[in-house]
Write an enzyme that holds these catalytic residues in place. Structure first.
Site, short mmCIF file in Angstrom:
data_model
loop_
_atom_site.label_atom_id
_atom_site.label_comp_id
_atom_site.label_asym_id
_atom_site.label_seq_id
_atom_site.Cartn_x
_atom_site.Cartn_y
_atom_site.Cartn_z
N LYS A 159 -47.20 52.29 10.77
CA LYS A 159 -48.45 51.67 10.31
C LYS A 159 -49.45 52.75 9.90
CE LYS A 159 -47.62 47.26 11.15
NZ LYS A 159 -46.18 47.45 11.31
N SER A 207 -44.14 44.71 6.28
CA SER A 207 -45.59 44.76 6.50
C SER A 207 -46.25 45.95 5.81
CB SER A 207 -45.91 44.79 8.00
OG SER A 207 -45.64 46.06 8.54
#
Length: 234
Positions: free
Chosen positions: A193, A155
């Site tokens: 993230k 991701s």
């Protein structure tokens, strides 16, 4: 054998002396090692004196002298290295051993704890294996504590972070908007993230259009460090 904090302090003092000509203040040393009080610095300096690494000239201010360095710790050149690195993501073939077996220590390298795999997709529970470690060049590290996490998932691929990379994390509980962080969600799930603050909420943004941004109330997310480097084995 030096402890990690003793090693860090000796590196910092030696670098400061060579770059400025004077030893650092106790406040500078406290901040560099992310300690809460100067008493910890006093203890570290006393230990380095007892082991013959430092000499303290007690009747002069800011008068520390480095007598010798650890065998695996060459002196830091006063001039900056000609090789430059990105402040957020650093790549290189450092032949990292991810199995938990320590590589032979390279000169100017330090062993960091390797805390299992961190999801760059859906969050997974953190795996902390204190027995595992990885050798990391000192040139990649800043001040303070660091640890390593192996990346799982894709991701963050558009930020140059691939499955199997080893993320080098500067430990801490704060980060600037837009930095890539290790985020602890609900005290049990960890993910890598990009952090965005939106009022009373925190968005954890992926760097892959196939993954969705997740938004949480601020009190459900705790920063555990920020990305400072990447190691990759080809």
């Amino acid at each position: 054998m030096l402890t990690r904090k003793q090693h860090e302090l000796l590196v910092f003092i030696d670098r400061h002396l060579r770059q400025t000509g004077v030893s650092p203040s106790f406040e500078e040393m406290k901040e560099a090692l992310s300690l809460r009080s100067k008493s910890g610095i006093h203890r570290l300096i006393s230990a380095l004196e007892e082991r013959g690494f430092l000499r303290r000239h007690r009747h002069r201010a800011r008068a520390l002298e480095v007598l010798r360095l650890a065998e695996d710790m060459p002196r830091v050149a006063a001039a900056a290295s000609p090789q430059s690195f990105s402040p957020n993501v650093i790549r290189g073939d450092f032949s990292a051993r991810l199995s938990g077996v320590r590589a032979a220590p390279a000169a100017s390298a330090v062993a960091l704890p390797l805390y299992g795999r961190i999801a760059a997709g859906a969050p997974i529970e953190a795996l902390r294996d204190a027995a595992a470690s990885i050798e990391v060049p000192l040139a990649l590290l800043g001040n303070g504590e660091h640890y390593a996490l192996e990346v799982a998932g894709d991701s963050m691929i558009d930020a140059g972070i691939q499955d199997g990379d080893v993320a080098i994390i500067g430990a801490g509980d704060s980060a600037e908007n837009g930095q890539i962080v290790v985020a602890l969600v609900d005290e049990q799930e960890v993910t890598l993230k990009r952090l965005r603050r939106r009022g009373n909420s925190i968005a954890l943004e992926p760097a892959n259009p196939r993954h969705e941004t997740r938004i949480f109330p601020a009190d459900r997310v705790r920063v555990q460090g920020r990305l400072v480097a990447l190691l990759r084995r080809y």
